[in-house]
Structures are given as structure tokens and as C-alpha cells.
Design a protein around this motif. Sequence first.
Motif, PDB file in Angstrom:
ATOM      1  N   SER A 184       4.821  10.500   1.781  1.00  0.00           N
ATOM      2  CA  SER A 184       4.684  10.617   0.330  1.00  0.00           C
ATOM      3  C   SER A 184       5.725   9.763  -0.372  1.00  0.00           C
ATOM      4  O   SER A 184       6.890   9.689   0.044  1.00  0.00           O
ATOM      5  CB  SER A 184       4.820  12.080  -0.104  1.00  0.00           C
ATOM      6  OG  SER A 184       6.080  12.591   0.267  1.00  0.00           O
ATOM      7  N   ASN A 185       5.286   9.096  -1.436  1.00  0.00           N
ATOM      8  CA  ASN A 185       6.161   8.269  -2.271  1.00  0.00           C
ATOM      9  C   ASN A 185       6.802   7.104  -1.507  1.00  0.00           C
ATOM     10  O   ASN A 185       7.844   6.601  -1.907  1.00  0.00           O
ATOM     11  CB  ASN A 185       7.263   9.121  -2.916  1.00  0.00           C
ATOM     12  CG  ASN A 185       6.704  10.230  -3.775  1.00  0.00           C
ATOM     13  OD1 ASN A 185       5.764  10.019  -4.541  1.00  0.00           O
ATOM     14  ND2 ASN A 185       7.274  11.430  -3.649  1.00  0.00           N
ATOM     15  N   LEU A 245       0.767  -5.808  13.944  1.00  0.00           N
ATOM     16  CA  LEU A 245       1.585  -6.157  12.794  1.00  0.00           C
ATOM     17  C   LEU A 245       1.374  -5.237  11.604  1.00  0.00           C
ATOM     18  O   LEU A 245       2.220  -5.178  10.702  1.00  0.00           O
ATOM     19  CB  LEU A 245       1.301  -7.607  12.382  1.00  0.00           C
ATOM     20  CG  LEU A 245       1.662  -8.677  13.416  1.00  0.00           C
ATOM     21  CD1 LEU A 245       1.231 -10.050  12.923  1.00  0.00           C
ATOM     22  CD2 LEU A 245       3.150  -8.656  13.723  1.00  0.00           C
ATOM     23  N   ASP A 246       0.248  -4.517  11.582  1.00  0.00           N
ATOM     24  CA  ASP A 246      -0.028  -3.608  10.466  1.00  0.00           C
ATOM     25  C   ASP A 246       0.210  -2.146  10.838  1.00  0.00           C
ATOM     26  O   ASP A 246      -0.222  -1.241  10.135  1.00  0.00           O
ATOM     27  CB  ASP A 246      -1.464  -3.791   9.972  1.00  0.00           C
ATOM     28  CG  ASP A 246      -2.508  -3.601  11.074  1.00  0.00           C
ATOM     29  OD1 ASP A 246      -2.114  -3.428  12.252  1.00  0.00           O
ATOM     30  OD2 ASP A 246      -3.708  -3.639  10.761  1.00  0.00           O
ATOM     31  N   LYS A 247       0.924  -1.912  11.925  1.00  0.00           N
ATOM     32  CA  LYS A 247       1.163  -0.545  12.377  1.00  0.00           C
ATOM     33  C   LYS A 247       2.059   0.203  11.394  1.00  0.00           C
ATOM     34  O   LYS A 247       3.051  -0.323  10.901  1.00  0.00           O
ATOM     35  CB  LYS A 247       1.820  -0.558  13.757  1.00  0.00           C
ATOM     36  CG  LYS A 247       2.026   0.821  14.357  1.00  0.00           C
ATOM     37  CD  LYS A 247       2.607   0.733  15.759  1.00  0.00           C
ATOM     38  CE  LYS A 247       2.816   2.109  16.369  1.00  0.00           C
ATOM     39  NZ  LYS A 247       3.395   2.020  17.734  1.00  0.00           N
ATOM     40  N   LEU A 248       1.692   1.453  11.098  1.00  0.00           N
ATOM     41  CA  LEU A 248       2.458   2.303  10.201  1.00  0.00           C
ATOM     42  C   LEU A 248       2.924   3.538  10.968  1.00  0.00           C
ATOM     43  O   LEU A 248       2.121   4.410  11.294  1.00  0.00           O
ATOM     44  CB  LEU A 248       1.609   2.725   8.999  1.00  0.00           C
ATOM     45  CG  LEU A 248       1.091   1.590   8.108  1.00  0.00           C
ATOM     46  CD1 LEU A 248       0.110   2.118   7.087  1.00  0.00           C
ATOM     47  CD2 LEU A 248       2.247   0.873   7.418  1.00  0.00           C
ATOM     48  N   THR A 249       4.198   3.599  11.290  1.00  0.00           N
ATOM     49  CA  THR A 249       4.733   4.724  12.051  1.00  0.00           C
ATOM     50  C   THR A 249       5.126   5.868  11.124  1.00  0.00           C
ATOM     51  O   THR A 249       5.415   5.674   9.955  1.00  0.00           O
ATOM     52  CB  THR A 249       5.957   4.300  12.869  1.00  0.00           C
ATOM     53  OG1 THR A 249       6.909   3.690  11.990  1.00  0.00           O
ATOM     54  CG2 THR A 249       5.565   3.315  13.947  1.00  0.00           C
ATOM     55  N   ASN A 250       5.157   7.067  11.699  1.00  0.00           N
ATOM     56  CA  ASN A 250       5.498   8.254  10.903  1.00  0.00           C
ATOM     57  C   ASN A 250       6.138   9.324  11.788  1.00  0.00           C
ATOM     58  O   ASN A 250       5.722  10.463  11.817  1.00  0.00           O
ATOM     59  CB  ASN A 250       4.239   8.834  10.219  1.00  0.00           C
ATOM     60  CG  ASN A 250       4.568  10.009   9.317  1.00  0.00           C
ATOM     61  OD1 ASN A 250       5.599  10.018   8.666  1.00  0.00           O
ATOM     62  ND2 ASN A 250       3.704  11.027   9.300  1.00  0.00           N
ATOM     63  N   ILE A 251       7.135   8.918  12.543  1.00  0.00           N
ATOM     64  CA  ILE A 251       7.868   9.875  13.361  1.00  0.00           C
ATOM     65  C   ILE A 251       9.358   9.665  13.127  1.00  0.00           C
ATOM     66  O   ILE A 251       9.818   8.542  12.900  1.00  0.00           O
ATOM     67  CB  ILE A 251       7.530   9.721  14.862  1.00  0.00           C
ATOM     68  CG1 ILE A 251       7.784   8.285  15.335  1.00  0.00           C
ATOM     69  CG2 ILE A 251       6.087  10.124  15.138  1.00  0.00           C
ATOM     70  CD1 ILE A 251       7.590   8.075  16.819  1.00  0.00           C
ATOM     71  N   PRO A 252      10.136  10.752  13.160  1.00  0.00           N
ATOM     72  CA  PRO A 252      11.571  10.638  12.852  1.00  0.00           C
ATOM     73  C   PRO A 252      12.317   9.665  13.757  1.00  0.00           C
ATOM     74  O   PRO A 252      13.277   9.028  13.335  1.00  0.00           O
ATOM     75  CB  PRO A 252      12.075  12.071  13.049  1.00  0.00           C
ATOM     76  CG  PRO A 252      10.874  12.934  12.843  1.00  0.00           C
ATOM     77  CD  PRO A 252       9.720  12.143  13.380  1.00  0.00           C
ATOM     78  N   ILE A 295       0.846  -1.193   0.000  1.00  0.00           N
ATOM     79  CA  ILE A 295       0.000   0.000   0.000  1.00  0.00           C
ATOM     80  C   ILE A 295       0.883   1.245   0.000  1.00  0.00           C
ATOM     81  O   ILE A 295       2.085   1.169   0.286  1.00  0.00           O
ATOM     82  CB  ILE A 295      -0.933   0.040   1.235  1.00  0.00           C
ATOM     83  CG1 ILE A 295      -0.106   0.088   2.531  1.00  0.00           C
ATOM     84  CG2 ILE A 295      -1.881  -1.155   1.223  1.00  0.00           C
ATOM     85  CD1 ILE A 295      -0.924   0.303   3.786  1.00  0.00           C
ATOM     86  N   ASN A 296       0.293   2.364  -0.323  1.00  0.00           N
ATOM     87  CA  ASN A 296       0.976   3.641  -0.145  1.00  0.00           C
ATOM     88  C   ASN A 296       0.926   4.016   1.332  1.00  0.00           C
ATOM     89  O   ASN A 296      -0.144   3.956   1.953  1.00  0.00           O
ATOM     90  CB  ASN A 296       0.309   4.735  -0.973  1.00  0.00           C
ATOM     91  CG  ASN A 296       0.477   4.516  -2.462  1.00  0.00           C
ATOM     92  OD1 ASN A 296       1.551   4.146  -2.931  1.00  0.00           O
ATOM     93  ND2 ASN A 296      -0.593   4.725  -3.216  1.00  0.00           N
ATOM     94  N   HIS A 297       2.056   4.369   1.889  1.00  0.00           N
ATOM     95  CA  HIS A 297       2.052   4.798   3.286  1.00  0.00           C
ATOM     96  C   HIS A 297       1.184   6.043   3.401  1.00  0.00           C
ATOM     97  O   HIS A 297       1.386   7.018   2.677  1.00  0.00           O
ATOM     98  CB  HIS A 297       3.475   5.107   3.763  1.00  0.00           C
ATOM     99  CG  HIS A 297       3.604   5.196   5.251  1.00  0.00           C
ATOM    100  ND1 HIS A 297       2.993   6.201   5.982  1.00  0.00           N
ATOM    101  CD2 HIS A 297       4.252   4.415   6.153  1.00  0.00           C
ATOM    102  CE1 HIS A 297       3.274   6.031   7.267  1.00  0.00           C
ATOM    103  NE2 HIS A 297       4.033   4.959   7.397  1.00  0.00           N
TER     104      HIS A 297
END
Length: 251
Positions: A117-118, A147-154, A111-113
Motif C-alpha cells: 500500500s502507498n 526485470l518487472d518482478k515485484l517482490t513483497n517479502i521482508p 505503477i502502484n505496487h
Amino acid sequence: MRPVDRGGVPQIAGKDKSVSDYKDWRQDLLDRIGNYCSYCNMVLNDSPQVEHVVPKNPQAGQPTGALLAWDNMLLACGPCNRAKSNHPHSATTHYFPDANNTHLIFDYIVINHPRKSNQKACVPIPKSTLNTNQKVKAQNTIDLCKLDKLTNIPSATDLRWKYRFEAWQSANLIWRKSWDSWGGNPNDFFPLLVDVAKAKGFFSIWFEAFNDVPEAKKALIIGFIGTDPTSYQNISPFDAQPRNPTDPTDM
């Protein structure tokens, strides 16, 4: 999720090994099932954690897992171990890699995160061929370890989605295409495939990429130490099969 067989209690001088600290099982588990998280199947390059299948400090009203028993130990990465923690789970509500053929419960989709982006991500979802009850158990298993967790922190240390996508990309877009155009001896290909797959982890992704190549599947089953042999046919085409075939809700 790869089904694993840790085998019987390790022996010392013909007697069952005993430990005073559950972490002392770490090397035995590495020797038996390899340096992979038993839940997400990510490679454990550093600090593999010894994880209690049944929590040693459960929530109120839940069963207490044996603190030191070999049969209650698996290896886990930090994100899976932290997510699983002492949350309630049982054989009637979840699937376990040491008891079920957990290869049969997930599909892996790209999937797209949603917040990068990209950037692509690969996540597990309940396999489309499962019945309703089995899908519930599969989703419960995903939720237990996030298991499907999507992180978005530096500062994120949970990059399972990223490493899973990299394995999917390598398996499907590089190695599967290489096999399709391979002009040499097929038996020369499989050791190379297994070496790369073991370095990348995520056994089920590789197995599915070569689902129509029986000898590749056989090489992967053998190559990933500790893969439960009863979860796969022992003759061609070496397909995955239920580990607990007498229970229609189980795997």
C-alpha cells in the motif's frame, strides 16, 4: 537497458590478457562499462557479479558459452544473474546490451505496487513504437532477467523495482523540473546532472527525462563510461539509433 561496449580484450604489455578464473575479469569490466548491472542498470555498490552472456553450463541442447572469453562477460546484479541463470536465449529471440541498442526496447512506467500500500514501483515494458516481432523479443528479454518482478517479502534482496522508481522520481520530478527553472549557465547544470544520474543508475530513465535537451543527452552518454557510442547520433540531437540497422527485427 543501456547499450554497452566493453571494447577489445584488455592488454598487458601489448598482449591480450588471459585469466584462469572468469571472475578475474571483474575489475576490467568495471573499468570499461562502470559499476552497473548490464541488464537492469542498477548501481552495483557491492559484489558486482561477472556474468556469462551465453551460459557456461547451458541446458541440454543449447550452445555452451566460453568459460573464460572476455567477449562472453558482462556485469550483473544478483537478481538479474539468478533469474537469467542458464535459461535458453539467442540473438533471434532476445536483445543483449553488448550487441543491440537496448535503450530502444523498453518504456519505463510507474505503477502502484500491487501488494504494498502507498508504494510506487517502476517497471519496464516493451516500447510502444516497436513492431510485433520486436515487442516479442523485448518481452522475452524482460522475462529472461525478470526485470518487472515485484517482490513483497521482508527479507527481499530484489529491490530493482524500488531503486528504479527512485531514479525515475529523481530524474523526472526533481532534476527535470530543476532544469526547466534553471536560470544560470546551462553548462554548469550538466555536470551536476551526470553526477547524480551516475550515483542513481538506470541510464535510460535519465536519458528519456531529458530527451528534448540534446546537451544533457550528450553529457549522459559521455558520463556513463562504456555506453556504446554507435547507439546514439554523434551530433545534435544525439538521439538513440539502431545498433544493427540492416536487420529490421534487430536494434
